[in-house]
Structures are given as structure tokens and as C-alpha cells.
Design an enzyme around this catalytic site. Structure first.
Site, PDB file in Angstrom:
ATOM      1  N   HIS A  41     -29.610   9.347 -58.577  1.00  0.00           N
ATOM      2  CA  HIS A  41     -30.519   9.461 -57.441  1.00  0.00           C
ATOM      3  C   HIS A  41     -29.929   8.652 -56.292  1.00  0.00           C
ATOM      4  CE1 HIS A  41     -34.105   9.285 -54.909  1.00  0.00           C
ATOM      5  NE2 HIS A  41     -33.743   8.031 -54.685  1.00  0.00           N
ATOM      6  N   ASN A  78     -29.197  15.434 -63.247  1.00  0.00           N
ATOM      7  CA  ASN A  78     -28.061  15.404 -62.323  1.00  0.00           C
ATOM      8  C   ASN A  78     -27.517  13.991 -62.075  1.00  0.00           C
ATOM      9  OD1 ASN A  78     -30.139  14.520 -60.742  1.00  0.00           O
ATOM     10  ND2 ASN A  78     -30.047  16.176 -59.252  1.00  0.00           N
ATOM     11  N   TYR A 110     -41.435   9.305 -57.209  1.00  0.00           N
ATOM     12  CA  TYR A 110     -41.202  10.690 -56.795  1.00  0.00           C
ATOM     13  C   TYR A 110     -42.452  11.342 -56.188  1.00  0.00           C
ATOM     14  CZ  TYR A 110     -36.479  11.118 -58.790  1.00  0.00           C
ATOM     15  OH  TYR A 110     -35.128  11.012 -59.035  1.00  0.00           O
ATOM     16  N   LYS A 144     -29.469   8.037 -63.719  1.00  0.00           N
ATOM     17  CA  LYS A 144     -30.600   8.635 -64.440  1.00  0.00           C
ATOM     18  C   LYS A 144     -30.343   8.613 -65.959  1.00  0.00           C
ATOM     19  CE  LYS A 144     -31.876  11.593 -60.522  1.00  0.00           C
ATOM     20  NZ  LYS A 144     -32.293  12.967 -60.106  1.00  0.00           N
ATOM     21  N   GLU A 192     -37.591   2.703 -50.872  1.00  0.00           N
ATOM     22  CA  GLU A 192     -37.169   2.819 -52.277  1.00  0.00           C
ATOM     23  C   GLU A 192     -36.567   1.519 -52.806  1.00  0.00           C
ATOM     24  OE1 GLU A 192     -36.381   7.648 -52.271  1.00  0.00           O
ATOM     25  OE2 GLU A 192     -34.702   6.302 -52.674  1.00  0.00           O
TER      26      GLU A 192
HETATM   27  P1  IDP Z   1     -31.938  14.875 -54.510  1.00  0.00           P
HETATM   28  O1  IDP Z   1     -32.010  14.045 -55.781  1.00  0.00           O
HETATM   29  O2  IDP Z   1     -30.584  15.506 -54.323  1.00  0.00           O
HETATM   30  O3  IDP Z   1     -32.394  14.111 -53.288  1.00  0.00           O
HETATM   31  P2  IDP Z   1     -34.510  16.258 -54.430  1.00  0.00           P
HETATM   32  O4  IDP Z   1     -34.727  17.597 -53.819  1.00  0.00           O
HETATM   33  O5  IDP Z   1     -35.033  15.062 -53.715  1.00  0.00           O
HETATM   34  O6  IDP Z   1     -32.924  16.123 -54.701  1.00  0.00           O
HETATM   35  O7  IDP Z   1     -35.132  16.319 -55.892  1.00  0.00           O
HETATM   36  C1  IDP Z   1     -35.338  15.157 -56.641  1.00  0.00           C
HETATM   37  C2  IDP Z   1     -34.891  15.405 -58.068  1.00  0.00           C
HETATM   38  O8  IDP Z   1     -35.742  16.395 -58.661  1.00  0.00           O
HETATM   39  C3  IDP Z   1     -33.483  15.989 -58.220  1.00  0.00           C
HETATM   40  O9  IDP Z   1     -32.462  15.016 -58.143  1.00  0.00           O
HETATM   41  C4  IDP Z   1     -33.571  16.639 -59.584  1.00  0.00           C
HETATM   42  O10 IDP Z   1     -33.478  15.673 -60.645  1.00  0.00           O
HETATM   43  C5  IDP Z   1     -34.984  17.205 -59.555  1.00  0.00           C
HETATM   44  N1  IDP Z   1     -34.993  18.581 -59.058  1.00  0.00           N
HETATM   45  C6  IDP Z   1     -34.798  18.991 -57.777  1.00  0.00           C
HETATM   46  N2  IDP Z   1     -34.886  20.342 -57.664  1.00  0.00           N
HETATM   47  C7  IDP Z   1     -35.119  20.789 -58.920  1.00  0.00           C
HETATM   48  C8  IDP Z   1     -35.306  22.109 -59.482  1.00  0.00           C
HETATM   49  O11 IDP Z   1     -35.258  23.126 -58.786  1.00  0.00           O
HETATM   50  N3  IDP Z   1     -35.525  22.159 -60.832  1.00  0.00           N
HETATM   51  C9  IDP Z   1     -35.589  21.052 -61.630  1.00  0.00           C
HETATM   52  N4  IDP Z   1     -35.423  19.807 -61.145  1.00  0.00           N
HETATM   53  C10 IDP Z   1     -35.193  19.671 -59.816  1.00  0.00           C
HETATM   54 MG    MG Z   2     -34.283  13.309 -52.863  1.00  0.00          MG
END
Ligand code: IDP
Ligand code: MG
Length: 145
Positions: free
Chosen positions: A117, A114, A51, A11, A128
Site C-alpha cells: 500500500h 498486491n 480503508y 501487505k 495515514e
Molecule cells: P491502490 O492501493 O493502488 O491505491 P486503491 O484503488 O486505493 O488502489 O484500492 C485499495 C486496495 O483495494 C488495492 O490496493 C487492492 O488491494 C484492493 N482493490 C482495489 N481494486 C480492487 C478490485 O477491483 N478487486 C479487488 N481488490 C481491489
Molecule cells: Mg489507494
């Protein structure tokens, strides 16, 4: 276990921190081979489409803004059980909850920024991978039995 492919994205925070090589090393060390790699600047439409499952979530608009804030590295990783293995190497979504030695624990800024992805199931991995890479751009390894 079967040889699978999964989509990985470094990212904008990861690219900005200059850790592309370190992230890819984590995958290679654990037997995941990049079979396609492309640096890209996602458009708003591309990020929203990617997304789309999170459209109703409160963080969706910010997530799209973040994912389009700078270049990303799009990758297809190939290896035994690649989908689950990639998720293990990445660590939990929230770096505060991620296990020691995971990419997110070691490099992520917060739950949004984070660093990586990874596809969450073999079905989504197929969708994807094809979202960003036509089959002809993926270069498979010859796996030894
Ligand atoms: P993942 O990337 O671990 O699969 P997902 O729940 O699919 O997590 O969420 C997609 C992305 O959305 C996350 O990687 C993060 O960048 C963002 N995200 C997820 N939950 C939150 C939140 O509570 N606050 C802000 N951003 C979030
Ligand atoms: Mg995810």
C-alpha cells in the site's frame, strides 16, 4: 522537490512470501528512507477505518478480510517527493497492468493481493501516517542541502 513522508504497508501476501527485505531494498535503492517500521496484526476495526474511503466498493469486505489475514509491515518512508516516488516504485494497482521493475509487477499475486500500500496524495499521507504512528515514533534523517 520537498522532503515528504508517506505511509507504506507491506501487505499480508508480501510478508507471507518472505520478501520484506526485498521490498524495503526497492525503496532504499531509490532514495526513500524508512523512518519508522512496525510489524502489526491489524484488527478488523483498524483495517475498516484505514480503508474507510473504499467502504462502498464491492471489494471492501474482501479487502478488510485480506488485510487482517496475517501480519503486515507498517512503514513511514521519507525522501524527496516521497508520495509520488513511492507510487512509482509500487506500480499500478493491478499487477497485470504494472510497469516492469515495479514491486507489484515483480511480486504481487493479483489486484487484491498486491503486496504494498502507498498513500496517494500528500494530504492522505499525513492522515495515514498519523493513523498508525505517533510523531514521537518517527525518526527523521538529517537531510543534506
Ligand atoms: P491502490 O492501493 O493502488 O491505491 P486503491 O484503488 O486505493 O488502489 O484500492 C485499495 C486496495 O483495494 C488495492 O490496493 C487492492 O488491494 C484492493 N482493490 C482495489 N481494486 C480492487 C478490485 O477491483 N478487486 C479487488 N481488490 C481491489
Ligand atoms: Mg489507494
Amino acid at each position: 522537490m520537498a522532503i515528504e513522508r508517506t505511509l507504506s504497508i507491506i501487505k499480508p501476501d508480501g510478508v507471507e512470501k518472505g520478501i520484506i527485505g526485498k521490498v524495503i531494498a526497492r525503496f532504499e535503492e531509490k532514495g526513500l528512507k524508512p523512518v519508522a517500521i512496525r510489524l502489526a496484526q491489524l484488527s478488523k476495526a483498524e483495517a475498516e477505518g484505514f480503508y474507510a474511503v473504499h467502504k462502498a466498493r464491492p471489494f471492501f469486505a474482501d479487502l478488510v478480510k485480506f488485510m487482517t489475514s496475517g501480519p503486515v509491515v507498517l512503514m513511514v518512508l521519507e525522501g524527496e517527493g516521497a508520495v509520488a516516488k513511492n507510487r512509482e516504485i509500487m506500480g499500478a494497482t493491478d499487477p497485470a497492468k504494472a510497469a516492469p521493475g515495479t514491486i507489484r509487477k515483480d511480486f504481487a499475486t493479483n489486484i487484491e493481493k498486491n503486496t504494498v500500500h502507498g498513500s496517494d496524495s500528500p494530504e492522505n499521507a499525513k492522515i495515514e501516517v498519523s493513523y498508525f504512528f505517533p510523531e514521537v515514533q518517527i525518526h527523521a534523517y538529517e537531510w543534506k542541502k
